[in-house]
Motif scaffolding. Structure first.
Motif, PDB file in Angstrom:
ATOM      1  N   LEU A 433     -45.180 -13.810 -55.617  1.00  0.00           N
ATOM      2  CA  LEU A 433     -45.802 -13.687 -56.939  1.00  0.00           C
ATOM      3  C   LEU A 433     -44.847 -14.233 -57.994  1.00  0.00           C
ATOM      4  O   LEU A 433     -43.729 -13.742 -58.145  1.00  0.00           O
ATOM      5  CB  LEU A 433     -46.093 -12.199 -57.204  1.00  0.00           C
ATOM      6  CG  LEU A 433     -46.665 -11.826 -58.571  1.00  0.00           C
ATOM      7  CD1 LEU A 433     -48.042 -12.472 -58.768  1.00  0.00           C
ATOM      8  CD2 LEU A 433     -46.789 -10.299 -58.675  1.00  0.00           C
ATOM      9  N   LEU A 434     -45.290 -15.272 -58.690  1.00  0.00           N
ATOM     10  CA  LEU A 434     -44.537 -15.780 -59.832  1.00  0.00           C
ATOM     11  C   LEU A 434     -45.229 -15.266 -61.079  1.00  0.00           C
ATOM     12  O   LEU A 434     -46.389 -15.603 -61.345  1.00  0.00           O
ATOM     13  CB  LEU A 434     -44.524 -17.320 -59.806  1.00  0.00           C
ATOM     14  CG  LEU A 434     -43.763 -17.996 -60.953  1.00  0.00           C
ATOM     15  CD1 LEU A 434     -42.296 -17.602 -60.963  1.00  0.00           C
ATOM     16  CD2 LEU A 434     -43.894 -19.519 -60.854  1.00  0.00           C
ATOM     17  N   ARG A 468     -38.624 -12.431 -68.691  1.00  0.00           N
ATOM     18  CA  ARG A 468     -40.076 -12.611 -68.870  1.00  0.00           C
ATOM     19  C   ARG A 468     -40.689 -13.433 -67.744  1.00  0.00           C
ATOM     20  O   ARG A 468     -41.901 -13.498 -67.601  1.00  0.00           O
ATOM     21  CB  ARG A 468     -40.393 -13.288 -70.220  1.00  0.00           C
ATOM     22  CG  ARG A 468     -39.743 -12.667 -71.433  1.00  0.00           C
ATOM     23  CD  ARG A 468     -39.913 -11.164 -71.500  1.00  0.00           C
ATOM     24  NE  ARG A 468     -41.276 -10.725 -71.788  1.00  0.00           N
ATOM     25  CZ  ARG A 468     -41.693  -9.459 -71.656  1.00  0.00           C
ATOM     26  NH1 ARG A 468     -40.875  -8.523 -71.207  1.00  0.00           N
ATOM     27  NH2 ARG A 468     -42.933  -9.139 -71.948  1.00  0.00           N
ATOM     28  N   ARG A 469     -39.851 -14.141 -66.983  1.00  0.00           N
ATOM     29  CA  ARG A 469     -40.384 -14.931 -65.859  1.00  0.00           C
ATOM     30  C   ARG A 469     -39.696 -14.426 -64.584  1.00  0.00           C
ATOM     31  O   ARG A 469     -38.466 -14.406 -64.495  1.00  0.00           O
ATOM     32  CB  ARG A 469     -40.101 -16.416 -66.053  1.00  0.00           C
ATOM     33  CG  ARG A 469     -40.658 -16.921 -67.378  1.00  0.00           C
ATOM     34  CD  ARG A 469     -40.482 -18.423 -67.488  1.00  0.00           C
ATOM     35  NE  ARG A 469     -41.336 -19.105 -66.527  1.00  0.00           N
ATOM     36  CZ  ARG A 469     -41.022 -20.285 -65.963  1.00  0.00           C
ATOM     37  NH1 ARG A 469     -39.884 -20.875 -66.242  1.00  0.00           N
ATOM     38  NH2 ARG A 469     -41.853 -20.848 -65.126  1.00  0.00           N
ATOM     39  N   VAL A 470     -40.512 -14.024 -63.616  1.00  0.00           N
ATOM     40  CA  VAL A 470     -39.956 -13.356 -62.441  1.00  0.00           C
ATOM     41  C   VAL A 470     -40.654 -13.871 -61.183  1.00  0.00           C
ATOM     42  O   VAL A 470     -41.881 -13.954 -61.142  1.00  0.00           O
ATOM     43  CB  VAL A 470     -40.195 -11.817 -62.516  1.00  0.00           C
ATOM     44  CG1 VAL A 470     -39.422 -11.095 -61.432  1.00  0.00           C
ATOM     45  CG2 VAL A 470     -39.840 -11.267 -63.872  1.00  0.00           C
ATOM     46  N   LEU A 471     -39.856 -14.197 -60.172  1.00  0.00           N
ATOM     47  CA  LEU A 471     -40.423 -14.540 -58.866  1.00  0.00           C
ATOM     48  C   LEU A 471     -40.188 -13.340 -57.936  1.00  0.00           C
ATOM     49  O   LEU A 471     -39.046 -12.880 -57.799  1.00  0.00           O
ATOM     50  CB  LEU A 471     -39.763 -15.803 -58.304  1.00  0.00           C
ATOM     51  CG  LEU A 471     -40.285 -16.294 -56.952  1.00  0.00           C
ATOM     52  CD1 LEU A 471     -41.777 -16.670 -57.013  1.00  0.00           C
ATOM     53  CD2 LEU A 471     -39.468 -17.512 -56.463  1.00  0.00           C
ATOM     54  N   PRO A 489     -38.245 -22.359 -61.350  1.00  0.00           N
ATOM     55  CA  PRO A 489     -38.066 -21.475 -60.189  1.00  0.00           C
ATOM     56  C   PRO A 489     -38.006 -22.256 -58.875  1.00  0.00           C
ATOM     57  O   PRO A 489     -37.918 -21.661 -57.810  1.00  0.00           O
ATOM     58  CB  PRO A 489     -39.341 -20.607 -60.233  1.00  0.00           C
ATOM     59  CG  PRO A 489     -40.376 -21.472 -60.881  1.00  0.00           C
ATOM     60  CD  PRO A 489     -39.640 -22.374 -61.828  1.00  0.00           C
ATOM     61  N   GLU A 490     -38.041 -23.606 -58.962  1.00  0.00           N
ATOM     62  CA  GLU A 490     -38.196 -24.399 -57.745  1.00  0.00           C
ATOM     63  C   GLU A 490     -37.153 -24.104 -56.667  1.00  0.00           C
ATOM     64  O   GLU A 490     -37.518 -23.923 -55.497  1.00  0.00           O
ATOM     65  CB  GLU A 490     -38.198 -25.887 -58.093  1.00  0.00           C
ATOM     66  CG  GLU A 490     -38.643 -26.711 -56.907  1.00  0.00           C
ATOM     67  CD  GLU A 490     -38.710 -28.195 -57.226  1.00  0.00           C
ATOM     68  OE1 GLU A 490     -39.306 -28.541 -58.252  1.00  0.00           O
ATOM     69  OE2 GLU A 490     -38.169 -28.975 -56.429  1.00  0.00           O
ATOM     70  N   PRO A 491     -35.849 -24.014 -57.025  1.00  0.00           N
ATOM     71  CA  PRO A 491     -34.880 -23.739 -55.943  1.00  0.00           C
ATOM     72  C   PRO A 491     -35.174 -22.404 -55.238  1.00  0.00           C
ATOM     73  O   PRO A 491     -35.058 -22.322 -54.017  1.00  0.00           O
ATOM     74  CB  PRO A 491     -33.531 -23.700 -56.685  1.00  0.00           C
ATOM     75  CG  PRO A 491     -33.756 -24.493 -57.932  1.00  0.00           C
ATOM     76  CD  PRO A 491     -35.182 -24.270 -58.311  1.00  0.00           C
ATOM     77  N   ALA A 492     -35.566 -21.397 -56.018  1.00  0.00           N
ATOM     78  CA  ALA A 492     -35.856 -20.093 -55.392  1.00  0.00           C
ATOM     79  C   ALA A 492     -37.135 -20.170 -54.553  1.00  0.00           C
ATOM     80  O   ALA A 492     -37.210 -19.592 -53.463  1.00  0.00           O
ATOM     81  CB  ALA A 492     -35.982 -19.018 -56.466  1.00  0.00           C
TER      82      ALA A 492
END
Ligand SMILES: Cc1cc2nc3c(=O)[nH]c(=O)nc-3n(C[C@H](O)[C@H](O)[C@H](O)COP(=O)(O)OP(=O)(O)OC[C@H]3O[C@@H](n4cnc5c(N)ncnc54)[C@H](O)[C@@H]3O)c2cc1C
Length: 506
Positions: A433-434, A468-471, A489-492
């Motif tokens: 969930l992003l 405010r932005r969470v993966l 968030p691409e690397p994660a």
């Protein structure tokens, strides 16, 4: 291959794991040695974090509907007369859920049924071999199953562990105790009439320590008692030796006086304070979870929680591995993350054993108990212990300096373009969930990660968050966080979900 994953043992760990695999669309076979579900209920409840995990899979309401109500209880540390307050950890389930293990198991089995997975009972594993491509398991009765991976959830006396000769270092038990469900023909005033805080249920006398509390019937009212006892007056017996009505009756009389008379012994079993943990949770294509991987004294109700959380950590990683979309190292992160968690629990349990000192005559231990109890009343210490015992304080070391990364995601209330929801509801399908917090917006459901834009609503767990932005991973742990709208968030995504998650553009 007969199946992608072969799970051995239908205790809570095996059933939770099979349900996680089925949720991810993975083929799974689950075998169980016993012909019938056990009527015994060793575990008496689940911790706050396990309740959150069950909420993440839409199971917590079913579990709550079968819980035993308890009056203002709260968890305990080492049986001290200090309720632990988990509310500072911002959970919707600060007291966990007092649900007997057999009721929880029935709920998990029903969930498996919804996924079309039936527990194959009366089907014990007796042998196994593995090669580069898979595992072949032999079953009692002569059949065999071939699978890409096998997960041993076959309990503290794991057959798989023995067959592989997997190192299981630690120490043997130094005591033997009894756990039994009983009916009382009569009860002295010292016997608790309702399940309240642990310390009010403990008593010692005549060389015994004892925990005695009523069991609530599902139709209401008291339906028998759980008694747990040991001590110097109780000679150690072989673990498999049947518990006798005489030994239970003697202990009851010694602790609660002659007015407390045993009516019927429903079942009884023995346990010890043996403390052991596998050196490696993965042996090639064989993995271990739950009591098969770690055993300890059942103080503070930790074993069931460890097993369920092992299962939820492993399920999505194994599902990604068998479908060849797992990034490198994902499956090995199961051992890397979960081994230290159980090691910590084993250490905490041993510490509690020293503080509790189950010998009733131990004056030094009483002095230690008084000091630790005073410390536990200090708000910071209480919060620390509540976080430790509930599992809420757990932070996986994911190699990120950000203290938020590796912690459990708070179960915020949210509003998306589709209406009000919660983080746990969004995690119900076991996907990544992003989450972008701000205004309510659309949900993109693609690949193995959902991208949700949402406004935070007020709720008992509060509204603020460090980013405010969470993966968030399918097991509910934060694996990337940022406040920078331009941060990628691409690397994660690549690290936890593989290249396909990135291709889908979330
Ligand atoms: C007295 C007592 C009280 C406890 N209280 C609590 C508590 O309050 N809270 C808590 O969290 N924990 C508690 N625990 C611990 C908890 O009961 C265990 O940690 C939990 O049952 C572990 O679940 P599991 O699925 O890993 O193993 P198990 O529940 O042991 O399940 C293993 C399953 O594998 C099956 N099996 C074994 N060998 C084979 C084979 N060869 N082939 C196929 N199947 C096989 C077994 O029949 C069994 O069904 C307590 C334990 C005790 C003894």
């Amino acid at each position: 291959m007969d199946t992608a994953v072969f799970v051995v043992g239908a205790g809570p760990t095996g059933m939770m794991l099979a349900a996680e695999l089925a949720l991810a669309g993975t083929d799974v076979i689950l075998v169980e040695r016993d012909d019938e579900p056990s009527p015994q209920s060793r575990g008496g409840g689940v911790s706050a974090r396990t309740a959150e995990v069950l909420a993440m899979r839409g199971l917590v309401d079913a579990v709550r509907s079968r819980e035993i109500p308890r009056d203002g209880a709260g968890a305990h540390f080492a049986g001290l007369p200090v309720p632990l307050d988990a509310r500072p950890w911002r959970t919707r389930h600060p007291d966990g859920v007092l649900v007997p293990q057999n009721r929880l198991s029935a709920i998990l089995e029903a969930r498996l049924g919804e996924h079309g997975v039936a527990v194959r009972r009366g089907s014990g594993l007796t042998g196994l071999t593995q090669d580069d491509d898979g595992v072949t398991a032999t079953l009692a009765g002569g059949g065999s199953v071939r699978a890409a991976f096998l997960v041993a959830c076959d309990g503290g006396h794991s057959t798989v562990r023995t067959l592989l000769g997997a190192p299981f270092p630690g120490r043997s038990g130094t005591m033997s105790a009894v756990s039994a469900d009983i009916d009382l023909a009569s009860a002295a005033d010292t016997v608790a009439r309702s399940a309240t805080h642990f310390h009010t249920l403990q008593r010692s006398g005549g060389g015994y320590w004892m925990l005695l509390h009523p069991l609530d019937g599902e139709a209401g009212g008291v339906d028998g008692y759980r008694v747990v006892f040991g001590g110097p007056a109780h000679p150690p017996a072989a673990r498999e030796a049947p518990v006798t009505p005489d030994e239970v009756a003697s202990a009851l009389t010694a602790v609660h006086g002659p007015e407390t008379v045993l009516g019927r012994l429903r079942w009884g079993s023995r346990f010890s304070d043996a403390s052991r943990q596998l050196t490696a949770y993965r042996h090639g294509r064989v993995l271990f979870a739950g009591d098969a991987a770690h055993i300890h004294l059942p103080v503070g109700g930790q074993g069931l929680n460890l097993g369920i959380q092992d299962a939820v950590n492993l399920g999505w990683k194994l599902a990604a591995t068998v479908t060849h979309r797992a990034p490198d190292g994902l499956l090995d992160s199961y051992h890397a993350e979960r081994h230290p968690v159980a090691a910590r629990v084993l250490a905490t349990v041993r510490a509690q054993g020293v503080i509790m000192n189950l010998s009733p005559e131990a004056d030094d231990a009483r002095a230690l108990r008084d000091i630790v109890a005073d410390l536990a009343r200090l708000p910071d210490a209480n919060r620390y212990l509540a976080g430790l015992m509930s599992g809420l304080a757990l932070r996986y070391d994911l190699g990120d300096q950000d203290p938020f990364v590796g912690t459990r995601m708070i179960d915020l209330s949210l509003r998306t373009a589709d209406g009000p929801t919660t983080v746990s509801e969004l995690l119900r399908y076991g996907r990544g969930l992003l989450l972008d917090l701000g205004r309510p917006g659309p949900t993109t459901v693609e690949g193995v990660v959902d991208h949700v834009t949402a406004e935070v609503l007020d709720s008992p767990v509060g509204t603020d968050l460090p980013a405010r932005r969470v993966l968030i991973r399918p097991d509910g742990y934060v694996c990337w966080a940022s406040d920078d709208p331009a941060a990628s968030p691409e690397p994660a995504l690549r690290r936890w979900f593989g290249a396909t998650a990135v291709r889908h553009g979330v």
